[in-house]
Scaffold this motif. Sequence first.
Motif, mmCIF file in Angstrom:
data_model
loop_
_atom_site.group_PDB
_atom_site.id
_atom_site.type_symbol
_atom_site.label_atom_id
_atom_site.label_comp_id
_atom_site.label_asym_id
_atom_site.label_seq_id
_atom_site.Cartn_x
_atom_site.Cartn_y
_atom_site.Cartn_z
ATOM 1 N N ARG A 402 -6.697 29.630 16.184
ATOM 2 C CA ARG A 402 -5.760 29.197 17.218
ATOM 3 C C ARG A 402 -5.612 30.274 18.282
ATOM 4 N NH1 ARG A 402 -1.798 29.177 14.353
ATOM 5 N NH2 ARG A 402 -1.965 27.065 13.495
ATOM 6 N N GLU A 403 -5.480 31.531 17.871
ATOM 7 C CA GLU A 403 -5.334 32.622 18.830
ATOM 8 C C GLU A 403 -6.582 32.762 19.709
ATOM 9 O OE1 GLU A 403 -2.598 34.414 19.461
ATOM 10 O OE2 GLU A 403 -1.663 32.984 18.067
ATOM 11 N N LEU A 421 -9.875 23.519 25.588
ATOM 12 C CA LEU A 421 -9.618 24.623 24.662
ATOM 13 C C LEU A 421 -8.175 24.625 24.173
ATOM 14 C CD1 LEU A 421 -11.653 27.279 26.632
ATOM 15 C CD2 LEU A 421 -12.201 26.447 24.334
ATOM 16 N N LEU A 422 -7.222 24.308 25.053
ATOM 17 C CA LEU A 422 -5.822 24.202 24.631
ATOM 18 C C LEU A 422 -5.655 23.057 23.650
ATOM 19 C CD1 LEU A 422 -3.981 24.817 28.039
ATOM 20 C CD2 LEU A 422 -4.053 26.358 26.062
ATOM 21 N N GLY A 423 -6.394 21.979 23.865
ATOM 22 C CA GLY A 423 -6.339 20.853 22.932
ATOM 23 C C GLY A 423 -6.832 21.247 21.546
ATOM 24 N N ARG A 424 -7.920 22.036 21.513
ATOM 25 C CA ARG A 424 -8.415 22.505 20.218
ATOM 26 C C ARG A 424 -7.408 23.398 19.520
ATOM 27 N NH1 ARG A 424 -13.742 22.594 18.832
ATOM 28 N NH2 ARG A 424 -12.784 23.079 16.799
ATOM 29 N N ALA A 425 -6.717 24.243 20.284
ATOM 30 C CA ALA A 425 -5.682 25.093 19.699
ATOM 31 C C ALA A 425 -4.539 24.244 19.156
ATOM 32 C CB ALA A 425 -5.149 26.072 20.745
ATOM 33 N N GLY A 426 -4.178 23.202 19.911
ATOM 34 C CA GLY A 426 -3.095 22.316 19.468
ATOM 35 C C GLY A 426 -3.427 21.576 18.188
ATOM 36 N N GLU A 427 -4.689 21.223 18.007
ATOM 37 C CA GLU A 427 -5.102 20.508 16.792
ATOM 38 C C GLU A 427 -4.862 21.349 15.543
ATOM 39 O OE1 GLU A 427 -9.158 19.545 17.368
ATOM 40 O OE2 GLU A 427 -8.785 18.073 18.966
ATOM 41 N N LEU A 428 -4.934 22.659 15.700
ATOM 42 C CA LEU A 428 -4.742 23.538 14.545
ATOM 43 C C LEU A 428 -3.294 23.712 14.179
ATOM 44 C CD1 LEU A 428 -7.400 26.251 15.448
ATOM 45 C CD2 LEU A 428 -7.586 24.450 13.736
ATOM 46 N N ASP A 429 -2.374 23.218 15.013
ATOM 47 C CA ASP A 429 -0.946 23.276 14.688
ATOM 48 C C ASP A 429 -0.526 22.123 13.791
ATOM 49 O OD1 ASP A 429 -0.407 25.573 16.145
ATOM 50 O OD2 ASP A 429 -0.198 24.458 18.036
ATOM 51 N N ARG A 430 -1.380 21.130 13.662
ATOM 52 C CA ARG A 430 -1.019 19.940 12.886
ATOM 53 C C ARG A 430 -1.193 20.161 11.399
ATOM 54 N NH1 ARG A 430 -4.631 16.164 16.884
ATOM 55 N NH2 ARG A 430 -3.468 16.606 18.786
#
Length: 430
Positions: A402-403, A421-430
Motif C-alpha cells: 500500500r505504501e 495506482l491510488l485505486g490499487r492502494a485502496g484495494e489493499l485497505d479492504r
Amino acid sequence: MSAAFDEREAATRRTIDAVWRIEAAKVIASVARVVRDVALAEELAQDAFVAALEHWSREGVPDKPGAWLMTTAKNKALDRLRQHALHARKHEELGRDLDAQERHITPDFVDALDAAREDDIGDDLLRLLFTACHPVLSLDARVALTLRLLGGLTTDEIARAFLVPEPTIAQRIVRAKRTLSAARVAFEAPKADERAARLASVLEVVYLIFNEGYSATAGADWMRPALCDDALRLGRILAELTPEDSEVHGLVALMEIQASRMKARVDADGRPVLLPDQDRSRWDPLLIQRGLAALKRAESLGGARGVYALQAALAACHARAPTAADTDWPMIVAIYDVLMQVAPTPVVELNRAVAVSMAFGPQAALDIVDRLRDENALRNYHWLPGVRADLLARVGRKDEAREEFLRAAELARNAREREFLLGRAGELDR
C-alpha cells in the motif's frame, strides 16, 4: 444562405488541413532541395498553404491538391531566388545535377527539373528526416521540428500533444532552424561513415513520439492516439526509403504490434486496462499481421539482436498468445536477457523483473526490483515503486505494498496512472 456558406467554408478548410497534413513533408522536402535551406523551404510551403486557403475557398479544391501545393511552393521558391539574386549560384548547383550548367533558371527549366527529378521525392523526404533529426539539435528540438516539417502539425497541435505552452514549442522550432543554419547543416543524406549514428537519431525521435502517444507522461489522458499515428506514418515512410535497414523494420514492427492493442488499453471511461486484463478480441489483427511481417523482415536482414527488433519480439510473444494464460513468459525472460546484453538499462531490467515474476514467481522478481531501488535513473520513475508494490501484494506484504502504491501515485504525472495506482492502494485497505 449564410449558414450554408459558412459550412462550405468550414468543409473547404477541413479539406485543406487534411491535404496539408498529407502533403506538407513532400512539399517542404522538394522545395528544400531547390533552395538548400529547410527554414526557407518551410516558409515557402506555408506561403503556398495560405495561397490555397485563398484560392480554394473562392474557386474550389483542385482535382490534384497536392500537385497544386507543390507547384505553388516551387514557383514561390523560384521567385525568392530571383528576388535575392541567388539564381546564378542555385542554377550552378542544380545545373551540375543535370549536366546543364549553361542554362538560366526559368519556369521551363524548373518544370524540366521537376520532371527529371519526379522519382527523387523519396530521397528528398529522407534528407528532410535526417536534417530535422540532426544530432546537433537537442532531443526536444528534434521532436518538435520533425512533427512540424514531416508530421504537418501546427505549433499549437504539437504544444497540446506534449502539454507544453505554445510559445515554448514555437521557440524550440525557431531555435532549431537557427541552429541548423549556424551549423551549416547540409540538406543531404549523411555519408556512409556517419549514416548509422544519424539514422539512430531519427529512430530515437520517431519512437519517442510513439511512446508519448502510447503512454502519455502527463495530462488527463493515458494515451494520445494521434501521436502514435504520426509516428507510425513516419516509421512506414522510413521503411520504404531504407528497405535494407533491419533496425528500421524492427522499430516499425514494434510500433505496429504495440499500436494493435490501443483500443483494448482503456475502458469505456478512459481508465487504463493492463495487459493481462485486456480483451484480446479488440486487438487489431491487421496491425499485428503488419508488425509480425516487419519483424520477420528485420530478422531476415540480420537484425534479430537489434534493440527495436528485440522489443518487437517481446511484443510478438504477447500478440501470438490467444489468451494471457497462454503467454510464453520463459521465452519473454530469455529475450529480455538478450536485450540486457545489447542495451543494459535500469528500465529494461525493471521490465525484465515483471516477466520474471510471471515466469518464476513474485519473490524472484522482488529480489531484482529491490536491487534497483538504488539506481539514480529510477529515482523518480513511478513504475519502480508501482512494480514493487504489485510484487509485495502478491507475496502477502500488503501494508508495504500500500505504501509503495501511494508513493508511485505521488510520482506519477499522468492523471489516469495516478488514479489507477491510488485505486490499487485502496484495494489493499479492504
